[in-house]
Write a protein that holds these residues in place. Structure first.
Motif, mmCIF file in Angstrom:
data_model
loop_
_atom_site.group_PDB
_atom_site.id
_atom_site.type_symbol
_atom_site.label_atom_id
_atom_site.label_comp_id
_atom_site.label_asym_id
_atom_site.label_seq_id
_atom_site.Cartn_x
_atom_site.Cartn_y
_atom_site.Cartn_z
ATOM 1 N N SER A 104 63.638 -80.009 -17.416
ATOM 2 C CA SER A 104 64.178 -81.879 -17.007
ATOM 3 C C SER A 104 65.350 -81.967 -16.075
ATOM 4 O O SER A 104 66.538 -81.831 -16.693
ATOM 5 C CB SER A 104 63.654 -82.788 -17.340
ATOM 6 O OG SER A 104 62.419 -82.799 -17.990
ATOM 7 N N TYR A 105 65.354 -82.856 -14.747
ATOM 8 C CA TYR A 105 66.883 -83.092 -14.606
ATOM 9 C C TYR A 105 66.862 -84.831 -14.236
ATOM 10 O O TYR A 105 65.944 -85.050 -14.035
ATOM 11 C CB TYR A 105 67.814 -82.187 -13.123
ATOM 12 C CG TYR A 105 68.857 -82.977 -13.026
ATOM 13 C CD1 TYR A 105 69.652 -82.318 -13.457
ATOM 14 C CD2 TYR A 105 69.122 -83.199 -11.899
ATOM 15 C CE1 TYR A 105 70.669 -82.371 -13.196
ATOM 16 C CE2 TYR A 105 70.446 -83.963 -11.609
ATOM 17 C CZ TYR A 105 71.209 -82.891 -11.576
ATOM 18 O OH TYR A 105 72.605 -82.791 -11.663
ATOM 19 N N VAL A 106 68.271 -85.459 -14.609
ATOM 20 C CA VAL A 106 68.256 -87.128 -14.548
ATOM 21 C C VAL A 106 69.736 -87.350 -13.949
ATOM 22 O O VAL A 106 70.803 -86.187 -14.068
ATOM 23 C CB VAL A 106 68.279 -87.161 -16.063
ATOM 24 C CG1 VAL A 106 68.450 -88.856 -15.485
ATOM 25 C CG2 VAL A 106 67.239 -86.603 -16.730
ATOM 26 N N PHE A 107 69.445 -87.382 -12.349
ATOM 27 C CA PHE A 107 70.277 -87.666 -11.964
ATOM 28 C C PHE A 107 71.447 -88.585 -12.633
ATOM 29 O O PHE A 107 70.958 -89.646 -12.866
ATOM 30 C CB PHE A 107 69.628 -88.269 -10.272
ATOM 31 C CG PHE A 107 69.692 -87.138 -9.625
ATOM 32 C CD1 PHE A 107 69.793 -86.197 -8.902
ATOM 33 C CD2 PHE A 107 67.570 -87.301 -9.827
ATOM 34 C CE1 PHE A 107 69.162 -85.519 -8.409
ATOM 35 C CE2 PHE A 107 67.498 -85.832 -9.265
ATOM 36 C CZ PHE A 107 68.342 -85.235 -8.141
ATOM 37 N N PRO A 108 72.718 -88.100 -12.294
ATOM 38 C CA PRO A 108 73.823 -89.420 -13.048
ATOM 39 C C PRO A 108 73.755 -90.614 -11.833
ATOM 40 O O PRO A 108 73.512 -90.394 -10.524
ATOM 41 C CB PRO A 108 74.874 -88.186 -13.127
ATOM 42 C CG PRO A 108 74.998 -87.621 -12.738
ATOM 43 C CD PRO A 108 73.276 -87.499 -12.051
ATOM 44 N N HIS A 109 73.663 -92.112 -12.805
ATOM 45 C CA HIS A 109 73.471 -93.203 -12.485
ATOM 46 C C HIS A 109 72.466 -93.383 -11.461
ATOM 47 O O HIS A 109 72.663 -94.730 -10.953
ATOM 48 C CB HIS A 109 74.571 -93.452 -11.063
ATOM 49 C CG HIS A 109 75.787 -93.233 -11.201
ATOM 50 N ND1 HIS A 109 76.926 -93.466 -12.318
ATOM 51 C CD2 HIS A 109 76.914 -91.936 -11.167
ATOM 52 C CE1 HIS A 109 77.892 -93.232 -12.672
ATOM 53 N NE2 HIS A 109 78.248 -92.050 -12.072
ATOM 54 N N ASP A 110 71.824 -92.822 -11.802
ATOM 55 C CA ASP A 110 69.698 -92.339 -11.155
ATOM 56 C C ASP A 110 70.326 -92.620 -9.627
ATOM 57 O O ASP A 110 69.270 -93.779 -8.810
ATOM 58 C CB ASP A 110 69.493 -93.689 -11.402
ATOM 59 C CG ASP A 110 68.642 -93.918 -13.030
ATOM 60 O OD1 ASP A 110 68.666 -92.605 -12.932
ATOM 61 O OD2 ASP A 110 68.452 -94.607 -12.985
ATOM 62 N N SER A 111 71.547 -91.956 -8.841
ATOM 63 C CA SER A 111 71.497 -92.292 -7.621
ATOM 64 C C SER A 111 71.016 -90.695 -7.148
ATOM 65 O O SER A 111 72.197 -89.477 -7.446
ATOM 66 C CB SER A 111 72.939 -92.572 -7.682
ATOM 67 O OG SER A 111 73.804 -92.886 -6.387
#
Length: 452
Positions: free
Chosen positions: A251-258
């Motif tokens: 799983s990858y999670v974008f910093p700042h949801d950006s």
């Protein structure tokens, strides 16, 4: 009559939140001359946001719902701290049956600092119950969630703070697991770092069933990255995490949801799942991600979200950061150990309806479900045969899918087995339903029962 009551309710809501008058107003032009001073810009932005909310209320009084929605969005865009436009927009979407949009407002509010308790409090069961919820009409169908639970919850602790590692026993106490997206370059070399968790700690967490996800190499905003930048931000970070934890990174999670389209494409080249609305809604449109934490999120609000999840069959992604006391909080909207204990205890009290698991485990189920069809071969008074097919040419499943079969009340399951010869888990999951966990595609599943 219903339309009149609806209009009167919206007008009443407008009077509760405040009144104003004006019609021709350019908010962005008003704040344009204040950028030179941060203080002056914030003060003027707050003032303009209030004005836009007042204009939204005025639009409601004139029954112009479209303009009211746009004015609320502008108010939030200009000054996202004031709760009033969120409250008004949440109620507007709720009362007009726009449930998906209402949840998107909760996501937006969670990413800022309004009074989240007051926003969630506006969501009442009376209006929720008026929104149609799709009910399967077939006699055989796939459950929304594993074991036919009513809702799923995935806790995600972004960034990888050391205090999250120390909170893991609270999850284990209830038999739950969470996902920890770590920033590869921030992970500490030693286990006594005052802020960041260490590789030894995250390796131990992974061995205990917690998911360690990729939250990039340096936590840079993906909108500032291009081309080969992603080799480090995404790919190298993934390799570093996998090497140091000894676990696969899915799983990858974008910093700042950006993120940008390019960033999404690059992340999906090396990861199976990403936390973005479009990607997740493509497999389940009732996914809701919301920040849990900070001074304006009470345990009662967290519990209310669980109850809404049960009522509306939501996959709730609870985005958290640190787990620490109020005096030493350094991260974005942390929660206290007491909050976590109380919240998980409440969820556990509803364990027959709530499935708590890591982000990727729930994603696996939802993704398989989205790509699976059921082929019913026969259905008699005492038995049935069916086969699951995948449109992705899969031969095996990562995790079992729960199939629901509508039955006369009181039937007794005699056997459930596949053509491969192994017995399957089957149980009465309701008075008129039988559940079967199926773990393979393209195998005939034979279910047999007797009547009372």
């Amino acid at each position: 009559m219903a339309g009149v009551v609806f209009a009167m309710t919206l007008v009443a809501l407008g009077w509760i939140l405040g009144r104003h008058h004006d019609s021709d107003y350019n908010p962005y032009q008003v704040i344009k001359g204040y950028e030179g001073s941060r203080h002056a810009f914030l003060v003027k932005s707050a003032e303009v946001s209030v004005k836009m909310t007042d204009l939204a209320i005025e639009a409601l009084k004139n029954k112009d719902i479209k303009k009211a929605v746009e004015d609320c969005k502008t108010a939030i865009d200009i000054f996202p701290i004031d709760a009033k436009p969120y409250i008004l927009l949440t109620k507007l979407y709720l009362m007009t049956g726009q449930e998906r949009n209402m949840y998107d407002v909760l996501t937006l509010a969670g990413n800022s600092y309004p009074n989240f308790d007051n926003i969630v409090a506006i969501i009442d069961d009376e209006n929720l119950d008026k929104i149609p919820l799709e009910v399967p009409q077939d006699n055989v169908y796939l459950a929304n969630f594993s074991e036919d639970k009513s809702t799923a919850i995935s806790f995600m602790f972004d960034d990888g703070e050391a205090n999250v590692y120390h909170a893991l026993p609270t999850f284990e106490k209830y038999g739950y697991r969470a996902t920890i997206p770590v920033v590869a370059a921030f992970v500490a070399d030693k286990s006594n770092d005052p802020f960041w968790g260490s590789w030894a700690e995250w390796r131990d967490a992974a061995s205990r069933g917690f998911e360690i996800a990729n939250h990039s190499m340096f936590h840079r905003n993906s909108k500032d990255l291009h081309g080969s930048d992603f080799d480090v931000a995404i790919d190298q970070a993934r390799d570093v995490i996998a090497k140091n934890t000894g676990a696969s990174v899915t799983s990858y999670v974008f910093p700042h949801d950006s993120y940008t389209d390019e960033a999404v494409q690059r992340a999906l080249m090396t990861h199976k799942a990403i936390r973005t609305p479009a990607f997740l809604h493509a497999i389940y449109n009732r996914e809701v991600d919301v920040v849990i934490g900070g001074p304006h999120v009470s345990v009662e609000t967290g519990e209310r979200l669980v109850d809404i999840g049960i009522k509306r069959n939501l996959w709730l992604i609870a985005k958290c950061h640190g787990v620490t006391d109020r005096k030493t909080m350094r991260s974005f909207k942390s929660i206290t150990p007491e909050f976590l204990e109380s919240y998980l205890n409440y969820i556990h009290s509803k364990s027959d309806q709530v499935w708590v698991d890591t982000f990727y485990h729930v994603f696996e189920y939802m993704s398989e479900r989205a790509h699976t069809t059921i082929d019913t071969k026969s259905f008699t008074d005492h038995s049935m045969d069916f086969i699951l097919h995948s449109d992705q040419n899969q031969a095996t499943m990562a995790r079992p899918l729960t199939v629901i079969v509508k039955m006369p009340a009181g039937v007794k399951i005699e056997s459930a087995q596949s053509s491969g010869g192994h017995r399957l888990k089957a149980w009465a999951c309701a008075q008129d339903k039988v559940c079967v966990d199926v773990d393979a595609y393209d195998e005939n599943i034979h279910l047999q029962w007797s009547h009372p």
